[in-house]
Design a protein around this motif. Structure first.
Motif: not given
Length: 99
Positions: A34-44
């Motif tokens: 979940a953390g990895t997915t959230l960070m990828m969404l926020l960084m794009t």
């Protein structure tokens, strides 16, 4: 014979798992995912489609009919034409082998 007396069969011993997944490991894996997915969404960054680039000259948009024709009707017609050609070719081959 096996230890329980059945020839050719595995014994009726319970299944023993070497490594079980406990709740803590499952929770940790879920949190990392979940953390990895959230960070990828926020960084794009968003696609800045409103900002025009130099040399960008888009044409007019497609109407609803053109869009449906291009993305729905054309693939269906193309599929039907290819399927029809395959069926005609298959029938002619069967008629040649029967003769």
């Amino acid at each position: 014979m096996t230890p329980d007396g059945t020839p050719g069969r595995a014994g009726r011993l319970g299944v023993r798992y070497v490594c079980t997944v406990d709740k803590k490991n499952a929770l940790r894996a879920g949190a990392v995912t979940a953390g990895t997915t959230l960070m990828m969404l926020l960084m794009t960054s968003p696609a800045l489609a409103v900002a025009r680039d130099d040399g960008d000259d888009p044409g007019k948009g497609l109407s609803i009919g053109e869009t449906l024709g291009l993305y729905v009707a054309a693939p269906i017609v193309l599929f039907l034409v290819i399927a029809g050609l395959v069926m005609v070719g298959d029938k002619s081959r069967k008629q040649q082998t029967e003769s």
